[in-house]
Enzyme design. Structure first.
Site, mmCIF file in Angstrom:
data_model
loop_
_atom_site.group_PDB
_atom_site.id
_atom_site.type_symbol
_atom_site.label_atom_id
_atom_site.label_comp_id
_atom_site.label_asym_id
_atom_site.label_seq_id
_atom_site.Cartn_x
_atom_site.Cartn_y
_atom_site.Cartn_z
ATOM 1 N N ASP A 168 0.823 -1.224 0.000
ATOM 2 C CA ASP A 168 0.000 0.000 0.000
ATOM 3 C C ASP A 168 0.855 1.271 0.000
ATOM 4 O OD1 ASP A 168 0.930 -0.189 2.635
ATOM 5 O OD2 ASP A 168 -1.061 -0.320 3.553
ATOM 6 N N GLU A 169 2.140 1.131 0.356
ATOM 7 C CA GLU A 169 2.984 2.326 0.487
ATOM 8 C C GLU A 169 3.222 3.036 -0.849
ATOM 9 O OE1 GLU A 169 6.244 2.132 3.211
ATOM 10 O OE2 GLU A 169 5.428 0.356 4.200
ATOM 11 N N LYS A 186 9.260 0.188 -5.088
ATOM 12 C CA LYS A 186 8.161 -0.767 -5.265
ATOM 13 C C LYS A 186 7.187 -0.264 -6.335
ATOM 14 C CE LYS A 186 7.332 -4.084 -3.419
ATOM 15 N NZ LYS A 186 7.746 -5.490 -3.721
#
Ligand code: NAD
Length: 329
Positions: free
Chosen positions: A128-129, A155
């Site tokens: 979710d980051e 990511k």
């Protein structure tokens, strides 16, 4: 089914491997797993002890950026699940090179090889980051990415490269984005195991800022159930959120751990906030529930107690890790 699991000796990857080989997932019947893991400070071969003699497991120590090694391993696998990553935000603030090398270049190396050798599905495990921080409401899967830490940016880069393979080349790629995981075998630099192990030793814990940052917590075994559902039933080229439905502030989480050990707030040191610290993460994970029948099954209260017990009973696992990075603070 033959699955290549990269990063399978880490916290979440090893749970996926154990659960697959011990018959807990859809993938389980007749599964054969090859683990490719570099065994960085965060990788631990003993995480696979319970399945070490399983005839369906092959372990290869190596780097996902090693083109020749990856190209030799990939052929013959039906699916690749990519857990391999540098994962600690604080480390990425000290130096981002390894994060870009593994998370971005390593993912592209895996994608290239899977496309070349016609691997049936590529599962990119993400976080979710990548969305940054949200004050209110929750992110849907089509939310634009706005990462703030070098970890999150790397990511986001790997997710987008994976999705680009789907769009440009029609490759069968699915991306999962999950909230904060907790559970056994988590390297004790991350918040819950760091605090647990320090409290067990009679030491203080260090809380960033005022502890008002909000995270959603999910037990690692529920995360792996979600990944397995997406692996088998997710639509190619799509993103799926995997959430826990347990949002709380870091200060509330700290209070729960202090209570569990029967100690007071004098064991908490407030330290200056992490640079660029995201205030709140919140995933809308209705899609995976509605379309694939996912539902987290472990209530946080039970999962936390089980995790505290596991660290209590497995000092031999975490004590030797003392001295690695933040864990030594
Ligand atoms: P981890 O740090 O515990 O494990 C990472 C594993 O990858 C280790 O075994 C390490 O040895 C291996 N690795 C690192 N670099 C490598 C390389 N170049 N080649 C081969 N292997 C390499 O991480 P984790 O918490 O298990 O996270 C797994 C994945 O899940 C990551 O992609 C992470 O971004 C994602 N994720 C984690 C969380 C969480 O809360 N931990 C939440 C959402 C998503």
């Amino acid at each position: 089914m033959k699955i290549l699991v990269t990063g399978g000796a880490g916290f979440i990857g090893s749970q996926f491997v154990r659960a697959s080989l011990l018959g807990e997932l859809i993938s389980s019947p007749d599964v054969q797993i090859t683990v490719l893991d570099k065994l960085t400070y965060a990788g631990n071969i003993s995480n696979l002890d319970s399945v070490a003699h399983h005839p369906g497991l092959t372990f290869v120590r190596g780097d996902i950026t090693d083109v020749h090694l990856v190209d030799a391993l990939v052929p013959g696998h039906d699916v690749l699940v990519n857990f391999a990553a540098e994962t600690h935000v604080d480390r990425s603030l000290l130096g981002a090179y390894e994060f870009v090398a593994t998370n971005v270049l390593g993912t592209q190396t895996l994608l290239d090889s899977c496309r070349k050798h016609g691997v049936g599905r590529f599962v990119q495990v993400s976080t979710d980051e990548v969305y940054g921080s949200i004050e209110q409401g929750s992110w849907a899967e089509n939310q634009p990415l706005a990462p703030n830490s070098p970890y999150a940016a790397s990511k986001a880069g790997s997710d987008m490269l994976a999705l680009a393979q789907a769009r440009s080349h029609g490759m069968d790629v699915v991306v999962t984005r999950c909230s904060n995981n907790y559970g056994p075998y988590q390297f004790p630099e991350k918040l819950i195991p760091l605090f647990i192990t320090r409290l067990m030793e009679g030491r203080t814990v260090q809380l960033y800022g005022e502890g008002n940052n909000v995270r959603d917590w999910l037990h690692v075994s529920d995360h792996c159930v979600g990944i397995d559902l997406v692996l088998h039933h997710g639509c190619a080229g799509e993103v799926y959120h995997i959430g826990g439905g347990t949002e709380m502030t870091n200060i509330e989480l700290t209070g729960r751990m202090l209570d569990a050990y029967g100690v007071g707030w004098d064991r908490v040191e407030y330290v200056s906030d992490r640079a660029g610290h995201d205030m709140r993460y919140s995933l809308d994970y209705a899609r995976i529930c509605d379309e694939l029948g996912y539902m987290p099954s472990i209530p946080f209260e039970k999962g936390l107690v089980d995790t505290l017990d596991w660290y209590q009973e497995n000092r031999d696992w975490w004590s030797p890790l003392r001295g690695s990075g933040d864990f030594s603070q």
